[in-house]
Design a protein around this motif. Structure first.
Motif, PDB file in Angstrom:
ATOM      1  N   THR A   5      21.346  65.579  50.536  1.00 23.14           N
ATOM      2  CA  THR A   5      22.597  66.284  50.279  1.00 23.14           C
ATOM      3  C   THR A   5      22.485  66.991  48.950  1.00 23.14           C
ATOM      4  O   THR A   5      22.155  66.364  47.929  1.00 23.14           O
ATOM      5  N   GLN A   6      22.755  68.299  48.960  1.00 24.67           N
ATOM      6  CA  GLN A   6      22.696  69.109  47.751  1.00 24.67           C
ATOM      7  C   GLN A   6      23.962  69.947  47.658  1.00 24.67           C
ATOM      8  O   GLN A   6      24.596  70.215  48.681  1.00 24.67           O
ATOM      9  N   PRO A   7      24.299  70.407  46.441  1.00 21.03           N
ATOM     10  CA  PRO A   7      25.410  71.365  46.348  1.00 21.03           C
ATOM     11  C   PRO A   7      25.045  72.644  47.083  1.00 21.03           C
ATOM     12  O   PRO A   7      23.876  73.035  47.134  1.00 21.03           O
ATOM     13  N   ILE A   8      26.025  73.275  47.650  1.00 21.50           N
ATOM     14  CA  ILE A   8      25.771  74.479  48.426  1.00 21.50           C
ATOM     15  C   ILE A   8      25.345  75.631  47.532  1.00 21.50           C
ATOM     16  O   ILE A   8      24.445  76.400  47.867  1.00 21.50           O
ATOM     17  N   SER A   9      25.996  75.744  46.381  1.00 19.22           N
ATOM     18  CA  SER A   9      25.650  76.846  45.485  1.00 19.22           C
ATOM     19  C   SER A   9      25.931  76.458  44.033  1.00 19.22           C
ATOM     20  O   SER A   9      26.704  75.529  43.760  1.00 19.22           O
ATOM     21  N   MET A  10      25.272  77.170  43.140  1.00 19.96           N
ATOM     22  CA  MET A  10      25.461  76.985  41.706  1.00 19.96           C
ATOM     23  C   MET A  10      25.321  78.337  41.031  1.00 19.96           C
ATOM     24  O   MET A  10      24.517  79.175  41.482  1.00 19.96           O
ATOM     25  N   ASP A  11      26.062  78.514  39.952  1.00 22.15           N
ATOM     26  CA  ASP A  11      25.954  79.712  39.131  1.00 22.15           C
ATOM     27  C   ASP A  11      25.437  79.340  37.748  1.00 22.15           C
ATOM     28  O   ASP A  11      25.758  78.256  37.245  1.00 22.15           O
ATOM     29  N   SER A  12      24.687  80.230  37.162  1.00 21.54           N
ATOM     30  CA  SER A  12      24.214  79.989  35.810  1.00 21.54           C
ATOM     31  C   SER A  12      24.015  81.336  35.121  1.00 21.54           C
ATOM     32  O   SER A  12      24.134  82.397  35.747  1.00 21.54           O
ATOM     33  N   TYR A  13      23.695  81.284  33.835  1.00 20.74           N
ATOM     34  CA  TYR A  13      23.400  82.482  33.069  1.00 20.74           C
ATOM     35  C   TYR A  13      21.972  82.417  32.554  1.00 20.74           C
ATOM     36  O   TYR A  13      21.406  81.333  32.368  1.00 20.74           O
ATOM     37  N   GLU A  14      21.447  83.569  32.309  1.00 19.73           N
ATOM     38  CA  GLU A  14      20.087  83.622  31.786  1.00 19.73           C
ATOM     39  C   GLU A  14      19.952  82.778  30.537  1.00 19.73           C
ATOM     40  O   GLU A  14      20.831  82.751  29.684  1.00 19.73           O
ATOM     41  N   GLY A  15      18.838  82.098  30.416  1.00 20.23           N
ATOM     42  CA  GLY A  15      18.564  81.304  29.235  1.00 20.23           C
ATOM     43  C   GLY A  15      19.082  79.880  29.290  1.00 20.23           C
ATOM     44  O   GLY A  15      18.695  79.048  28.462  1.00 20.23           O
ATOM     45  N   GLN A  16      19.937  79.588  30.255  1.00 22.81           N
ATOM     46  CA  GLN A  16      20.485  78.240  30.358  1.00 22.81           C
ATOM     47  C   GLN A  16      19.531  77.329  31.122  1.00 22.81           C
ATOM     48  O   GLN A  16      18.667  77.782  31.864  1.00 22.81           O
ATOM     49  N   GLU A  17      19.740  76.038  30.937  1.00 23.73           N
ATOM     50  CA  GLU A  17      19.024  75.045  31.732  1.00 23.73           C
ATOM     51  C   GLU A  17      19.870  74.746  32.965  1.00 23.73           C
ATOM     52  O   GLU A  17      21.077  74.574  32.878  1.00 23.73           O
ATOM     53  N   VAL A  18      19.226  74.675  34.099  1.00 22.84           N
ATOM     54  CA  VAL A  18      19.934  74.395  35.343  1.00 22.84           C
ATOM     55  C   VAL A  18      19.424  73.081  35.925  1.00 22.84           C
ATOM     56  O   VAL A  18      18.217  72.858  36.014  1.00 22.84           O
ATOM     57  N   ASN A  19      20.370  72.239  36.288  1.00 24.24           N
ATOM     58  CA  ASN A  19      20.027  70.965  36.921  1.00 24.24           C
ATOM     59  C   ASN A  19      20.639  70.913  38.316  1.00 24.24           C
ATOM     60  O   ASN A  19      21.846  71.040  38.467  1.00 24.24           O
ATOM     61  N   ILE A  20      19.825  70.708  39.302  1.00 23.73           N
ATOM     62  CA  ILE A  20      20.288  70.606  40.686  1.00 23.73           C
ATOM     63  C   ILE A  20      19.987  69.193  41.170  1.00 23.73           C
ATOM     64  O   ILE A  20      18.829  68.764  41.173  1.00 23.73           O
ATOM     65  N   THR A  21      21.036  68.511  41.580  1.00 26.72           N
ATOM     66  CA  THR A  21      20.878  67.130  42.006  1.00 26.72           C
ATOM     67  C   THR A  21      20.881  67.027  43.523  1.00 26.72           C
ATOM     68  O   THR A  21      21.641  67.700  44.208  1.00 26.72           O
ATOM     69  N   CYS A  22      20.043  66.163  44.015  1.00 20.82           N
ATOM     70  CA  CYS A  22      19.916  65.933  45.445  1.00 20.82           C
ATOM     71  C   CYS A  22      20.100  64.445  45.725  1.00 20.82           C
ATOM     72  O   CYS A  22      19.521  63.603  45.032  1.00 20.82           O
ATOM     73  N   SER A  23      20.915  64.119  46.707  1.00 20.43           N
ATOM     74  CA  SER A  23      21.114  62.719  47.098  1.00 20.43           C
ATOM     75  C   SER A  23      20.285  62.410  48.334  1.00 20.43           C
ATOM     76  O   SER A  23      20.271  63.193  49.289  1.00 20.43           O
ATOM     77  N   HIS A  24      19.616  61.293  48.309  1.00 20.20           N
ATOM     78  CA  HIS A  24      18.828  60.852  49.469  1.00 20.20           C
ATOM     79  C   HIS A  24      18.914  59.335  49.536  1.00 20.20           C
ATOM     80  O   HIS A  24      17.971  58.612  49.190  1.00 20.20           O
ATOM     81  N   ASN A  25      20.068  58.856  49.971  1.00 13.90           N
ATOM     82  CA  ASN A  25      20.371  57.428  49.939  1.00 13.90           C
ATOM     83  C   ASN A  25      19.448  56.587  50.814  1.00 13.90           C
ATOM     84  O   ASN A  25      19.262  55.400  50.559  1.00 13.90           O
TER      85      ASN A  25
END
Lengths: 111, 115
Positions: A5-25
């Motif tokens: 399970t992951q978030p459907i979408s994320m927004d960010s700006y250039e230069g930022q750190e992006v963290n995408i979390t995935c659940s796999h119970n």
């Protein structure tokens, strides 16, 4: 099969750190966690893979807690070209070998 | 080392015709996977093959679809009597061996359009 399970979408700006979390119970003992990146009209591209703790390569880092029920893909200092869909996969075995792609997370990087 | 190659990149067929998609895995890779992707959706596993063997075809429709990976030559995904619902991007991936990590290397895909 270990679903993800992951978030459907994320927004960010250039230069930022992006963290995408995935659940796999339901991850199994022998399963690895793999992340792929897909640009429009292209095939997915391998980013990083791990089993536990932390893995880092020239592109990203992957953080996996001790219980392995989730994982976080970390993209440092994103650029516009990192706009893509990111898939989290968990290796599954059921007789044969079947790779299950979820819907992925659409990352939009803005200027 | 050339990557995974797929051809054609684009294929247009009329309903009822046959579509034949080819995939040449990376050199040294003996495992091939086929996936289908509809617009705005994730990839759906279809079939997993090794040389001359189908290992897992649980994701492939039982009718009209077939796949092979002969001893010599590319892997072929064949769709007979295509219908409009077959329109999609079809991706092939290869891996060197079936291990726990199972990193797959994907081709650029074949975009099938059924008129």
């Amino acid at each position: 099969l270990a679903k993800t399970t992951q978030p459907i979408s994320m927004d960010s700006y250039e230069g930022q750190e992006v963290n995408i979390t995935c659940s796999h119970n339901n991850i199994a003992t022998n399963d690895y966690i793999t992340w792929y990146q897909q640009f429009p009209s292209q095939g997915p591209r391998f980013i990083i893979q791990g089993y536990k703790t932390k893995v880092t390569n020239e592109v990203a880092s992957l953080f996996i807690p001790a219980d392995r029920k989730s994982s976080t893909l970390s993209l440092p200092r994103v650029s516009l070209s990192d706009t893509a869909v990111y898939y989290c996969l968990v290796g599954a075995r059921e007789g044969g070998f079947k790779t299950i792609f979820g819907a992925g997370t659409r990352l939009f990087v803005k200027a | 080392n050339a990557g995974v190659m797929q051809n054609p990149r684009h294929l247009v067929r009329r309903r009822g015709q046959e579509a034949r998609l080819r995939c040449s895995p990376m050199k040294g890779h003996s495992h091939v996977y086929w996936y289908r992707q509809l617009p705005e959706e994730g990839l759906k596993f279809m079939v997993y093959l090794q040389k001359e063997n189908i290992i897992d075809e649980s994701g492939m429709p039982k009718e009209r679809f077939s796949a092979e990976f002969p001893k010599e030559g590319p892997s072929i995904l064949r769709i007979q009597q295509v219908v409009r619902g077959d329109s999609a991007a079809y991706f092939c991936a290869s891996s060197p061996l079936r291990d726990r990590g199972e990193t797959q290397y994907f081709g650029p895909g074949t975009r099938l359009l059924v008129l």
